[in-house]
Design a protein around this motif. Structure first.
Motif, PDB file in Angstrom:
ATOM      1  N   SER A  61       2.155   9.589   5.508  1.00 38.75           N
ATOM      2  CA  SER A  61       2.878  10.436   6.485  1.00 38.75           C
ATOM      3  C   SER A  61       4.524  10.500   6.084  1.00 38.75           C
ATOM      4  N   GLU A  62       4.961   9.805   5.660  1.00 43.82           N
ATOM      5  CA  GLU A  62       6.279   9.981   5.140  1.00 43.82           C
ATOM      6  C   GLU A  62       6.559  11.049   4.134  1.00 43.82           C
ATOM      7  N   ALA A  63       5.624  10.617   3.077  1.00 38.42           N
ATOM      8  CA  ALA A  63       5.667  11.818   2.015  1.00 38.42           C
ATOM      9  C   ALA A  63       5.540  12.956   2.551  1.00 38.42           C
ATOM     10  N   LEU A  64       4.788  13.391   3.401  1.00 39.87           N
ATOM     11  CA  LEU A  64       4.602  14.735   3.696  1.00 39.87           C
ATOM     12  C   LEU A  64       5.744  15.272   4.479  1.00 39.87           C
ATOM     13  N   GLU A  65       6.411  14.470   5.278  1.00 39.05           N
ATOM     14  CA  GLU A  65       7.602  14.764   5.957  1.00 39.05           C
ATOM     15  C   GLU A  65       8.743  15.140   5.073  1.00 39.05           C
ATOM     16  N   ILE A  66       8.974  14.097   3.971  1.00 39.45           N
ATOM     17  CA  ILE A  66       9.955  14.112   2.875  1.00 39.45           C
ATOM     18  C   ILE A  66       9.656  15.485   2.120  1.00 39.45           C
ATOM     19  N   ALA A  67       8.673  15.801   1.592  1.00 37.48           N
ATOM     20  CA  ALA A  67       8.237  16.945   0.850  1.00 37.48           C
ATOM     21  C   ALA A  67       8.469  18.011   1.633  1.00 37.48           C
ATOM     22  N   ASP A  68       8.088  18.119   2.675  1.00 36.70           N
ATOM     23  CA  ASP A  68       8.299  19.349   3.772  1.00 36.70           C
ATOM     24  C   ASP A  68       9.917  19.797   3.710  1.00 36.70           C
ATOM     25  N   GLY A  69      10.630  18.558   3.893  1.00 33.23           N
ATOM     26  CA  GLY A  69      12.022  18.710   4.131  1.00 33.23           C
ATOM     27  C   GLY A  69      12.759  19.283   2.716  1.00 33.23           C
ATOM     28  N   VAL A  70      12.187  19.005   1.615  1.00 37.41           N
ATOM     29  CA  VAL A  70      12.682  19.281   0.202  1.00 37.41           C
ATOM     30  C   VAL A  70      12.334  20.719   0.072  1.00 37.41           C
ATOM     31  N   GLU A  71      11.241  21.285   0.464  1.00 33.76           N
ATOM     32  CA  GLU A  71      10.783  22.614   0.051  1.00 33.76           C
ATOM     33  C   GLU A  71      11.263  23.563   1.399  1.00 33.76           C
ATOM     34  N   ASN A  72      11.396  23.149   2.444  1.00 32.30           N
ATOM     35  CA  ASN A  72      11.717  23.893   3.582  1.00 32.30           C
ATOM     36  C   ASN A  72      13.233  23.782   4.315  1.00 32.30           C
ATOM     37  N   GLY A  73      13.868  22.839   3.988  1.00 31.71           N
ATOM     38  CA  GLY A  73      14.921  22.355   4.473  1.00 31.71           C
ATOM     39  C   GLY A  73      16.171  21.592   3.826  1.00 31.71           C
ATOM     40  N   THR A  74      16.907  20.672   4.228  1.00 23.64           N
ATOM     41  CA  THR A  74      17.842  19.713   3.442  1.00 23.64           C
ATOM     42  C   THR A  74      17.374  18.301   3.812  1.00 23.64           C
ATOM     43  N   ILE A  75      17.282  17.455   2.929  1.00 28.39           N
ATOM     44  CA  ILE A  75      17.066  16.124   3.226  1.00 28.39           C
ATOM     45  C   ILE A  75      18.259  15.325   2.836  1.00 28.39           C
ATOM     46  N   TYR A  76      18.427  14.198   3.648  1.00 24.74           N
ATOM     47  CA  TYR A  76      19.695  13.247   3.788  1.00 24.74           C
ATOM     48  C   TYR A  76      19.092  11.756   3.592  1.00 24.74           C
ATOM     49  N   VAL A  88       6.922   5.193  -0.100  1.00 21.26           N
ATOM     50  CA  VAL A  88       6.565   5.654   1.044  1.00 21.26           C
ATOM     51  C   VAL A  88       5.160   5.635   1.543  1.00 21.26           C
ATOM     52  N   GLU A  89       5.122   5.886   2.679  1.00 24.31           N
ATOM     53  CA  GLU A  89       3.628   5.892   3.337  1.00 24.31           C
ATOM     54  C   GLU A  89       2.993   7.318   3.407  1.00 24.31           C
ATOM     55  N   GLY A 132       0.584  -1.244  -0.003  1.00 24.43           N
ATOM     56  CA  GLY A 132       0.087   0.009  -0.023  1.00 24.43           C
ATOM     57  C   GLY A 132       0.798   1.253   0.066  1.00 24.43           C
ATOM     58  N   ARG A 133       2.075   1.164  -0.232  1.00 25.25           N
ATOM     59  CA  ARG A 133       2.993   2.426  -0.309  1.00 25.25           C
ATOM     60  C   ARG A 133       2.785   3.033  -1.493  1.00 25.25           C
ATOM     61  N   ARG A 134       3.445   4.327  -1.756  1.00 26.25           N
ATOM     62  CA  ARG A 134       3.164   5.031  -2.727  1.00 26.25           C
ATOM     63  C   ARG A 134       4.722   5.550  -3.424  1.00 26.25           C
ATOM     64  N   ALA A 135       4.710   5.655  -4.628  1.00 27.19           N
ATOM     65  CA  ALA A 135       5.943   5.902  -5.156  1.00 27.19           C
ATOM     66  C   ALA A 135       6.231   7.650  -5.326  1.00 27.19           C
ATOM     67  N   MET A 136       7.152   7.866  -4.771  1.00 33.36           N
ATOM     68  CA  MET A 136       7.545   9.319  -4.729  1.00 33.36           C
ATOM     69  C   MET A 136       9.027   9.723  -5.166  1.00 33.36           C
ATOM     70  N   SER A 137       9.291  10.512  -6.203  1.00 35.27           N
ATOM     71  CA  SER A 137      10.071  10.909  -6.733  1.00 35.27           C
ATOM     72  C   SER A 137      10.924  12.265  -5.718  1.00 35.27           C
ATOM     73  N   VAL A 138      12.107  11.842  -5.439  1.00 39.94           N
ATOM     74  CA  VAL A 138      12.623  12.986  -4.563  1.00 39.94           C
ATOM     75  C   VAL A 138      13.822  13.671  -5.080  1.00 39.94           C
TER      76      VAL A 138
END
Length: 234
Positions: free
Chosen positions: A187-202, A184-185, A117-123
């Protein structure tokens, strides 16, 4: 008188020649039809058909499919799923509506985005923030986000679904435009997207490693102002 005696013999030979030609022609036609029928019996191929209508966007189940034989044609056969692929098609998604008894083309089905049930997300990100780009499809990664509000892990053991084409070494240069597709699930998609737009993701390669024990950077308590002094006797 002599010529009249030879005439009947010529007519007999003429009749014999015509009948012979007709028999030969009939034999040839029969042989061609027999050869055509034999080839038709030999040049059949087993393919997968829709047992009933399959609507676009739906998951394929076993009862949606059946196997049938059709005349073989190299071009057609290359575009249709063969019978031995039947089991592997169950659980895929139809990319278009398929009518009952219609052959299943290789372009008609697509695997689900991700399992469980996960979704594919391009980062989009720099490979320098993802172990130098040294990742492979099938790896698992942990996602770490740094923003003004703090540093925290937002996901653990996320499967890597896809990566850009790389050089033979398997690495990419730090200047390359780069991305990674993760499963991603919500909630994970939301957190990662927020990190890409408003911070730095590793991304940390975590394939085969133990589970995380610390998820967030501890922020030291801010010192509190001492209570105001009061005058003695006051």
């Amino acid at each position: 008188m002599g010529n009249e005696g030879k005439a009947p013999g010529k007519r007999v030979r003429a009749r014999f020649g015509t009948a012979h030609l007709i028999a030969v022609a009939a034999g040839l036609v029969t042989a061609v039809l027999l050869l055509s029928w034999t080839r038709g019996q030999e040049d059949l191929v087993s393919v997968v058909l829709a047992a009933e209508e399959i609507r676009a966007g739906t998951l394929v189940v076993a009862t949606d499919l059946r196997v049938a034989e059709i005349p073989s044609d190299p071009t057609v056969a290359a575009a249709i799923y063969p019978a031995d692929s039947l089991d592997g098609l169950v659980g895929q998604v139809a990319t278009r509506s398929i009518s009952a008894s219609e052959p299943i083309l290789r372009s008609d089905l697509r695997p689900v985005a991700a399992e469980e049930g996960r979704r594919a997300m391009s980062v989009p990100m720099s490979p320098a923030n993802a172990v130098g780009g040294d990742l492979a499809v099938g790896d698992e990664v942990d996602a770490l986000v740094v923003t003004e509000t703090g540093t925290r892990f937002v996901a653990e053991a996320i499967p890597v679904l896809a990566l850009p084409a790389t050089e033979a070494s398997g690495l990419v240069s730090a200047t390359s435009a780069w991305w990674v597709v993760l499963a991603v699930e919500e909630s994970e998609a939301l957190e990662i997207a927020d990190g890409v737009e408003n911070g730095t993701i590793y991304l940390l390669r975590s394939t085969g490693t133990p589970s995380l024990t610390i998820w967030e950077l501890a922020v030291p308590d801010e010192p509190t102002d001492p209570p105001p002094e009061t005058e003695a006797g006051g």
